[in-house]
Design a protein around this motif. Sequence first.
Motif, mmCIF file in Angstrom:
data_model
loop_
_atom_site.group_PDB
_atom_site.id
_atom_site.type_symbol
_atom_site.label_atom_id
_atom_site.label_comp_id
_atom_site.label_asym_id
_atom_site.label_seq_id
_atom_site.Cartn_x
_atom_site.Cartn_y
_atom_site.Cartn_z
ATOM 1 N N TRP A 31 18.482 -35.264 -31.467
ATOM 2 C CA TRP A 31 17.907 -36.337 -31.966
ATOM 3 C C TRP A 31 16.718 -36.507 -32.646
ATOM 4 O O TRP A 31 16.665 -37.302 -33.551
ATOM 5 C CB TRP A 31 17.630 -37.235 -30.528
ATOM 6 N N VAL A 32 15.737 -35.641 -32.469
ATOM 7 C CA VAL A 32 14.800 -35.468 -33.402
ATOM 8 C C VAL A 32 15.127 -35.361 -34.751
ATOM 9 O O VAL A 32 14.605 -36.035 -35.823
ATOM 10 C CB VAL A 32 13.634 -34.417 -32.866
ATOM 11 N N THR A 33 15.934 -34.354 -35.133
ATOM 12 C CA THR A 33 16.378 -34.065 -36.487
ATOM 13 C C THR A 33 16.990 -35.486 -37.062
ATOM 14 O O THR A 33 16.626 -35.773 -38.291
ATOM 15 C CB THR A 33 17.377 -33.010 -36.444
ATOM 16 N N VAL A 34 17.897 -36.100 -36.413
ATOM 17 C CA VAL A 34 18.621 -37.213 -36.861
ATOM 18 C C VAL A 34 17.471 -38.374 -37.060
ATOM 19 O O VAL A 34 17.699 -39.083 -37.983
ATOM 20 C CB VAL A 34 19.716 -37.561 -35.844
ATOM 21 N N ALA A 35 16.676 -38.734 -36.054
ATOM 22 C CA ALA A 35 15.807 -39.749 -36.350
ATOM 23 C C ALA A 35 14.764 -39.579 -37.303
ATOM 24 O O ALA A 35 14.498 -40.534 -38.054
ATOM 25 C CB ALA A 35 15.061 -39.701 -34.926
ATOM 26 N N GLY A 36 14.546 -38.273 -37.464
ATOM 27 C CA GLY A 36 13.553 -38.155 -38.647
ATOM 28 C C GLY A 36 14.190 -38.185 -39.971
ATOM 29 O O GLY A 36 13.528 -38.844 -41.032
ATOM 30 N N GLU A 37 15.516 -37.980 -39.995
ATOM 31 C CA GLU A 37 16.206 -38.108 -41.507
ATOM 32 C C GLU A 37 16.331 -39.659 -41.549
ATOM 33 O O GLU A 37 16.242 -40.049 -42.618
ATOM 34 C CB GLU A 37 17.354 -37.262 -41.453
ATOM 35 N N ALA A 38 16.854 -40.550 -40.531
ATOM 36 C CA ALA A 38 16.964 -41.845 -40.591
ATOM 37 C C ALA A 38 15.541 -42.483 -41.005
ATOM 38 O O ALA A 38 15.773 -43.630 -41.627
ATOM 39 C CB ALA A 38 17.679 -41.945 -39.398
ATOM 40 N N PHE A 39 14.560 -42.176 -40.401
ATOM 41 C CA PHE A 39 13.245 -42.794 -40.641
ATOM 42 C C PHE A 39 12.325 -41.661 -41.021
ATOM 43 O O PHE A 39 11.462 -41.326 -39.995
ATOM 44 C CB PHE A 39 12.839 -43.384 -39.356
ATOM 45 N N PRO A 40 12.072 -41.250 -42.114
ATOM 46 C CA PRO A 40 11.423 -40.287 -42.722
ATOM 47 C C PRO A 40 9.718 -40.390 -42.274
ATOM 48 O O PRO A 40 8.923 -39.391 -41.969
ATOM 49 C CB PRO A 40 11.723 -40.251 -43.944
ATOM 50 N N GLY A 41 9.610 -41.702 -42.251
ATOM 51 C CA GLY A 41 8.333 -42.156 -41.746
ATOM 52 C C GLY A 41 7.615 -41.730 -40.483
ATOM 53 O O GLY A 41 6.720 -41.594 -40.118
ATOM 54 N N LEU A 42 8.397 -41.436 -39.425
ATOM 55 C CA LEU A 42 8.269 -40.912 -38.328
ATOM 56 C C LEU A 42 7.544 -39.544 -38.232
ATOM 57 O O LEU A 42 6.420 -39.378 -37.486
ATOM 58 C CB LEU A 42 9.301 -40.756 -37.518
ATOM 59 N N GLY A 43 7.632 -38.774 -39.387
ATOM 60 C CA GLY A 43 7.010 -37.673 -39.518
ATOM 61 C C GLY A 43 6.781 -36.509 -38.191
ATOM 62 O O GLY A 43 7.870 -36.676 -37.631
ATOM 63 N N GLU A 44 5.701 -36.218 -37.993
ATOM 64 C CA GLU A 44 5.352 -35.501 -36.849
ATOM 65 C C GLU A 44 5.399 -36.193 -35.384
ATOM 66 O O GLU A 44 5.442 -35.645 -34.262
ATOM 67 C CB GLU A 44 4.099 -34.854 -36.741
ATOM 68 N N ASP A 45 5.694 -37.638 -35.395
ATOM 69 C CA ASP A 45 5.629 -38.548 -34.189
ATOM 70 C C ASP A 45 7.262 -38.602 -33.930
ATOM 71 O O ASP A 45 7.689 -39.130 -32.865
ATOM 72 C CB ASP A 45 5.235 -39.839 -34.704
ATOM 73 N N ALA A 46 8.264 -37.909 -34.530
ATOM 74 C CA ALA A 46 9.546 -38.061 -34.262
ATOM 75 C C ALA A 46 9.837 -37.669 -32.746
ATOM 76 O O ALA A 46 10.595 -38.431 -32.061
ATOM 77 C CB ALA A 46 10.414 -37.482 -35.298
#
Length: 200
Positions: A135-150
Amino acid sequence: MPSQPSPVESPRRAQIRREAARLFAARGFLGVGVDEIGKAVGISGPGLYRHFAGKDAMLADLLIGISQRLLTEGRRRVDAAPDAPAALDALLDGHIDFALEESALITLHDRELLHLPEAERHQVRSLQRQYVELWVTVAGEAFPGLGEDARACVHAVFGLLNSTPHSAVAGGDQADPAMAALLHRLALGALAAAADRTTG
């Protein structure tokens, strides 16, 4: 011990698993006896031992099975998606359906993981970590702005989705479409807001 149901699993074993999950979730692992589980499925308590080694084995089968099922299905959905946003939508749909249809299993996991032997508890934790990382990988790719908060955002989304056992609409035979759509919107909105705040 199988970590997930076998494709050739007997209907009786599947029935025992469902009733054990329901009873454990309703009254706690320590508050349910083998005889009571047997009565719920129409067989004697000792007759359960033809299907499971005991009550501990039922709990391990259920909790390992939850984690393995979510990870396997999550990977399948991500692999089938054309891009990260579609993969995130697919992960959300799968987890929401599970949360609405299998509320007893979520309650069981929240309350009873501590009753597993160390080896089985470690196995559950390992499967969970892999699911979170997916999930962290996919969410970080879908919303790059999450950064380290993913990662923190993913855990927050899980908290939202897994709260459904406390809802009156949860626990039916099928996911409620309106509730499923609402949870999907809320989860995506939370991730988008977090990404915008990080980049803003």
